[in-house]
Write a protein that holds these residues in place. Structure first.
Motif, PDB file in Angstrom:
ATOM      1  N   VAL A   4       0.863  -1.179   0.000  1.00 37.45           N
ATOM      2  CA  VAL A   4       0.000   0.000   0.000  1.00 37.45           C
ATOM      3  C   VAL A   4       0.898   1.228   0.000  1.00 37.45           C
ATOM      4  CG1 VAL A   4      -1.771   1.308   1.220  1.00 37.45           C
ATOM      5  CG2 VAL A   4      -1.815  -1.202   1.276  1.00 37.45           C
ATOM      6  N   PHE A   5       0.829   2.021  -1.048  1.00 37.50           N
ATOM      7  CA  PHE A   5       1.556   3.278  -1.122  1.00 37.50           C
ATOM      8  C   PHE A   5       0.597   4.388  -0.696  1.00 37.50           C
ATOM      9  CE2 PHE A   5       3.935   0.472  -3.803  1.00 37.50           C
ATOM     10  CZ  PHE A   5       5.242   0.921  -3.789  1.00 37.50           C
ATOM     11  N   VAL A   6       0.860   5.001   0.443  1.00 37.54           N
ATOM     12  CA  VAL A   6       0.035   6.100   0.921  1.00 37.54           C
ATOM     13  C   VAL A   6       0.735   7.397   0.550  1.00 37.54           C
ATOM     14  CG1 VAL A   6      -1.073   7.206   2.889  1.00 37.54           C
ATOM     15  CG2 VAL A   6      -0.842   4.699   2.825  1.00 37.54           C
ATOM     16  N   VAL A   7       0.078   8.198  -0.262  1.00 43.45           N
ATOM     17  CA  VAL A   7       0.626   9.484  -0.699  1.00 43.45           C
ATOM     18  C   VAL A   7      -0.261  10.568  -0.113  1.00 43.45           C
ATOM     19  CG1 VAL A   7       1.371  10.866  -2.671  1.00 43.45           C
ATOM     20  CG2 VAL A   7       1.325   8.366  -2.857  1.00 43.45           C
ATOM     21  N   GLY A   8       0.255  11.287   0.879  1.00 42.97           N
ATOM     22  CA  GLY A   8      -0.590  12.270   1.547  1.00 42.97           C
ATOM     23  C   GLY A   8       0.196  13.134   2.497  1.00 42.97           C
ATOM     24  N   ARG A  50      -0.221  -0.908  10.843  1.00 42.64           N
ATOM     25  CA  ARG A  50      -0.481  -1.658  12.072  1.00 42.64           C
ATOM     26  C   ARG A  50      -1.458  -2.792  11.839  1.00 42.64           C
ATOM     27  NH1 ARG A  50      -0.858   2.973  16.881  1.00 42.64           N
ATOM     28  NH2 ARG A  50       1.227   3.867  16.540  1.00 42.64           N
ATOM     29  N   SER A  51      -2.271  -2.689  10.776  1.00 41.24           N
ATOM     30  CA  SER A  51      -3.230  -3.760  10.487  1.00 41.24           C
ATOM     31  C   SER A  51      -2.580  -4.936   9.767  1.00 41.24           C
ATOM     32  CB  SER A  51      -4.390  -3.220   9.644  1.00 41.24           C
ATOM     33  OG  SER A  51      -3.985  -2.969   8.308  1.00 41.24           O
ATOM     34  N   GLY A  52      -1.291  -4.829   9.457  1.00 47.48           N
ATOM     35  CA  GLY A  52      -0.574  -5.948   8.864  1.00 47.48           C
ATOM     36  C   GLY A  52      -0.179  -5.779   7.418  1.00 47.48           C
ATOM     37  N   ALA A  53      -0.535  -4.640   6.807  1.00 47.92           N
ATOM     38  CA  ALA A  53      -0.168  -4.414   5.412  1.00 47.92           C
ATOM     39  C   ALA A  53       1.270  -3.905   5.310  1.00 47.92           C
ATOM     40  CB  ALA A  53      -1.122  -3.400   4.784  1.00 47.92           C
ATOM     41  N   LYS A  54       1.889  -4.142   4.154  1.00 46.43           N
ATOM     42  CA  LYS A  54       3.199  -3.572   3.862  1.00 46.43           C
ATOM     43  C   LYS A  54       2.964  -2.181   3.279  1.00 46.43           C
ATOM     44  CE  LYS A  54       6.548  -5.963   2.251  1.00 46.43           C
ATOM     45  NZ  LYS A  54       7.427  -6.810   1.371  1.00 46.43           N
ATOM     46  N   VAL A  55       3.405  -1.167   3.997  1.00 42.18           N
ATOM     47  CA  VAL A  55       3.049   0.216   3.662  1.00 42.18           C
ATOM     48  C   VAL A  55       4.281   1.044   3.342  1.00 42.18           C
ATOM     49  CG1 VAL A  55       1.972   2.342   4.519  1.00 42.18           C
ATOM     50  CG2 VAL A  55       0.964   0.116   5.069  1.00 42.18           C
ATOM     51  N   GLY A 250      -7.567   3.532   6.330  1.00 46.01           N
ATOM     52  CA  GLY A 250      -6.291   2.826   6.340  1.00 46.01           C
ATOM     53  C   GLY A 250      -6.456   1.336   6.539  1.00 46.01           C
ATOM     54  N   VAL A 251      -7.308   0.935   7.478  1.00 49.93           N
ATOM     55  CA  VAL A 251      -7.513  -0.494   7.745  1.00 49.93           C
ATOM     56  C   VAL A 251      -8.249  -1.153   6.579  1.00 49.93           C
ATOM     57  CG1 VAL A 251      -8.677  -2.150   9.260  1.00 49.93           C
ATOM     58  CG2 VAL A 251      -7.417  -0.229  10.236  1.00 49.93           C
ATOM     59  N   LEU A 252      -9.212  -0.446   5.999  1.00 49.80           N
ATOM     60  CA  LEU A 252      -9.934  -1.010   4.859  1.00 49.80           C
ATOM     61  C   LEU A 252      -8.977  -1.314   3.708  1.00 49.80           C
ATOM     62  CD1 LEU A 252     -13.332   0.088   3.447  1.00 49.80           C
ATOM     63  CD2 LEU A 252     -11.406  -0.138   1.893  1.00 49.80           C
ATOM     64  N   VAL A 253      -8.163  -0.330   3.313  1.00 52.49           N
ATOM     65  CA  VAL A 253      -7.254  -0.548   2.184  1.00 52.49           C
ATOM     66  C   VAL A 253      -6.158  -1.545   2.563  1.00 52.49           C
ATOM     67  CG1 VAL A 253      -5.623   0.554   0.601  1.00 52.49           C
ATOM     68  CG2 VAL A 253      -7.768   1.695   1.185  1.00 52.49           C
ATOM     69  N   GLY A 254      -5.679  -1.481   3.804  1.00 51.45           N
ATOM     70  CA  GLY A 254      -4.701  -2.464   4.255  1.00 51.45           C
ATOM     71  C   GLY A 254      -5.252  -3.872   4.190  1.00 51.45           C
ATOM     72  N   SER A 255      -6.511  -4.036   4.547  1.00 51.07           N
ATOM     73  CA  SER A 255      -7.139  -5.363   4.495  1.00 51.07           C
ATOM     74  C   SER A 255      -7.293  -5.843   3.058  1.00 51.07           C
ATOM     75  CB  SER A 255      -8.501  -5.317   5.196  1.00 51.07           C
ATOM     76  OG  SER A 255      -8.360  -5.013   6.572  1.00 51.07           O
ATOM     77  N   LEU A 256      -7.688  -4.939   2.152  1.00 49.62           N
ATOM     78  CA  LEU A 256      -7.792  -5.314   0.741  1.00 49.62           C
ATOM     79  C   LEU A 256      -6.444  -5.775   0.204  1.00 49.62           C
ATOM     80  CD1 LEU A 256     -10.068  -2.431  -0.628  1.00 49.62           C
ATOM     81  CD2 LEU A 256     -10.725  -4.818  -0.244  1.00 49.62           C
ATOM     82  N   ALA A 257      -5.381  -5.057   0.586  1.00 52.70           N
ATOM     83  CA  ALA A 257      -4.046  -5.427   0.120  1.00 52.70           C
ATOM     84  C   ALA A 257      -3.622  -6.791   0.649  1.00 52.70           C
ATOM     85  CB  ALA A 257      -3.038  -4.358   0.549  1.00 52.70           C
ATOM     86  N   ARG A 258      -4.154  -7.178   1.792  1.00 55.44           N
ATOM     87  CA  ARG A 258      -3.822  -8.475   2.380  1.00 55.44           C
ATOM     88  C   ARG A 258      -4.730  -9.588   1.854  1.00 55.44           C
ATOM     89  NH1 ARG A 258      -5.202  -8.558   7.337  1.00 55.44           N
ATOM     90  NH2 ARG A 258      -3.800 -10.204   8.052  1.00 55.44           N
ATOM     91  N   GLY A 259      -5.641  -9.243   0.920  1.00 58.16           N
ATOM     92  CA  GLY A 259      -6.456 -10.261   0.267  1.00 58.16           C
ATOM     93  C   GLY A 259      -7.877 -10.391   0.761  1.00 58.16           C
ATOM     94  N   ALA A 260      -8.326  -9.504   1.661  1.00 61.57           N
ATOM     95  CA  ALA A 260      -9.691  -9.578   2.173  1.00 61.57           C
ATOM     96  C   ALA A 260     -10.695  -9.155   1.106  1.00 61.57           C
ATOM     97  CB  ALA A 260      -9.840  -8.689   3.411  1.00 61.57           C
ATOM     98  N   SER A 261     -11.912  -9.670   1.215  1.00 61.82           N
ATOM     99  CA  SER A 261     -12.990  -9.199   0.346  1.00 61.82           C
ATOM    100  C   SER A 261     -13.362  -7.777   0.749  1.00 61.82           C
ATOM    101  CB  SER A 261     -14.215 -10.105   0.482  1.00 61.82           C
ATOM    102  OG  SER A 261     -14.799  -9.959   1.774  1.00 61.82           O
ATOM    103  N   LEU A 262     -14.065  -7.061  -0.132  1.00 62.90           N
ATOM    104  CA  LEU A 262     -14.457  -5.694   0.187  1.00 62.90           C
ATOM    105  C   LEU A 262     -15.365  -5.662   1.412  1.00 62.90           C
ATOM    106  CD1 LEU A 262     -14.407  -2.692  -0.429  1.00 62.90           C
ATOM    107  CD2 LEU A 262     -16.231  -3.070  -2.123  1.00 62.90           C
ATOM    108  N   ASP A 263     -16.312  -6.581   1.510  1.00 60.88           N
ATOM    109  CA  ASP A 263     -17.211  -6.616   2.670  1.00 60.88           C
ATOM    110  C   ASP A 263     -16.418  -6.830   3.963  1.00 60.88           C
ATOM    111  OD1 ASP A 263     -19.248  -6.305   0.874  1.00 60.88           O
ATOM    112  OD2 ASP A 263     -20.332  -8.128   1.431  1.00 60.88           O
ATOM    113  N   ASP A 264     -15.498  -7.777   3.946  1.00 62.86           N
ATOM    114  CA  ASP A 264     -14.701  -8.045   5.147  1.00 62.86           C
ATOM    115  C   ASP A 264     -13.804  -6.861   5.485  1.00 62.86           C
ATOM    116  OD1 ASP A 264     -15.847 -10.522   5.463  1.00 62.86           O
ATOM    117  OD2 ASP A 264     -14.162 -11.636   4.584  1.00 62.86           O
ATOM    118  N   ALA A 265     -13.264  -6.204   4.457  1.00 62.37           N
ATOM    119  CA  ALA A 265     -12.404  -5.047   4.689  1.00 62.37           C
ATOM    120  C   ALA A 265     -13.192  -3.903   5.312  1.00 62.37           C
ATOM    121  CB  ALA A 265     -11.769  -4.597   3.373  1.00 62.37           C
ATOM    122  N   ILE A 266     -14.424  -3.706   4.860  1.00 58.92           N
ATOM    123  CA  ILE A 266     -15.273  -2.666   5.448  1.00 58.92           C
ATOM    124  C   ILE A 266     -15.522  -2.952   6.924  1.00 58.92           C
ATOM    125  CG2 ILE A 266     -17.630  -1.731   5.471  1.00 58.92           C
ATOM    126  CD1 ILE A 266     -17.619  -2.034   2.399  1.00 58.92           C
TER     127      ILE A 266
END
Length: 297
Positions: A4-8, A50-55, A250-266
């Motif tokens: 996950v590349f966070v540009v902000g 912190r949610s486990g994604a590589k950021v 952050g947790v939603l996108v981190g979860s998606l990057a880790r392979g979660a479905s959109l519903d689970d990421a939400i």
């Protein structure tokens, strides 16, 4: 692993706790003051990491004491990479007021954040690959946001924008996204609409695969080409809503990057945000790595 590349932005937060918001022209007394690292980009990057994604965090800071404090705080986080663009201007500042019932209002400077050119930002993303996520917010200039989005799309990376604060006069950048996250006021401003569901559907039809509208205690609404669905929020007693949207994003996108479905990421984002609002502060309220292990189950 997908990154996950966070540009902000990365700013110095100054939080004032008040009994109530001031009326126009009124002076009131703050009950306390707190300073900490902050900014939507920084907060979302920390939550995703912190949610486990590589950021990878790409952000501009000034050469002042505030910039040094922010850098030192970020070095204590386990980022995959920290790409700070050091500029000669002052580091941006956010002034937050938090009322006794947990509601907040925020004013953020953007001089340092927007002083970093599109060329410098895209140069910091030279290793973005297919399948990676690029997460941005509304603090960048529209030109920089478009440039980053164009680069990501050219590399077959996925683009998500948390459209806060909303201040652009065009939806051009949002139309390039795979996903957009906005709150109720923002989606109505974006679509110039009066109905949240219709406004989300209007934006989703212009390009994004999904649009999420966060609704505070009412949960959130998801709009896709299949229609709209609602996700109820966990009942909480809010102490401070500052940063809840950042943690959710952050947790939603981190979860998606880790392979979660959109519903689970939400749902993971909602659990993390619920824990956040039960605490005071913004950076200090972001769930820890250990807490995230239960949240992103």
């Amino acid at each position: 692993m997908t990154r996950v590349f966070v540009v902000g932005n990365a700013v110095s937060d100054v939080t004032l706790n008040v009994r109530r918001a001031p009326r126009p022209g009124e002076s009131i007394l703050a009950q306390s003051i707190a300073r900490a690292p902050g900014g939507k980009g920084l907060n979302q990057a920390v939550a995703a990491q912190r949610s486990g994604a590589k950021v990878v965090l790409v952000s501009a800071i000034g050469g002042d004491a505030a910039g040094i404090e922010i850098e030192n705080a970020l070095l204590r986080e386990a980022f995959d990479d920290l790409r700070l663009i050091r500029l000669s201007c002052d580091t941006d500042v956010s002034i937050l007021t938090v009322t006794a019932d947990g509601e907040n209002s925020i004013i953020t400077t953007i001089g340092c954040t927007q002083a970093s050119s599109a060329e410098r930002l895209t140069a910091s993303l030279s290793d973005v690959q297919a399948g990676d996520y690029v997460l941005m917010q509304g603090n960048l200039s529209l030109a920089s946001t478009n440039a980053v989005a164009d680069l990501a799309r050219a590399r077959s990376a996925k683009v998500v924008i948390n459209a806060a604060p909303w201040h652009w006069d065009s939806t051009e950048a949002l139309e390039k996204c795979d996903g957009v996250i906005a709150n109720e006021g923002e989606i109505l401003d974006i679509a110039k609409g009066v109905d949240v569901k219709d406004s989300a559907a209007w934006l989703q039809a212009k390009g994004p695969a999904w649009v999420i509208v966060t609704l505070g205690a009412e949960g959130c609404l998801l709009s896709t080409h299949e229609g709209a669905s609602n996700f109820a929020a966990r009942p909480v007693k809010a102490s401070d809503t500052s940063g809840a949207g950042d943690v959710f994003s952050g947790v939603l996108v981190g979860s998606l990057a880790r392979g979660a479905s959109l519903d689970d990421a939400i749902q993971a984002g909602q659990r993390a945000a619920a824990l956040t609002v039960e605490r005071t502060g913004t950076f200090s309220a972001i769930p820890s790595v250990e807490e995230m292990q239960d949240i992103v189950r």
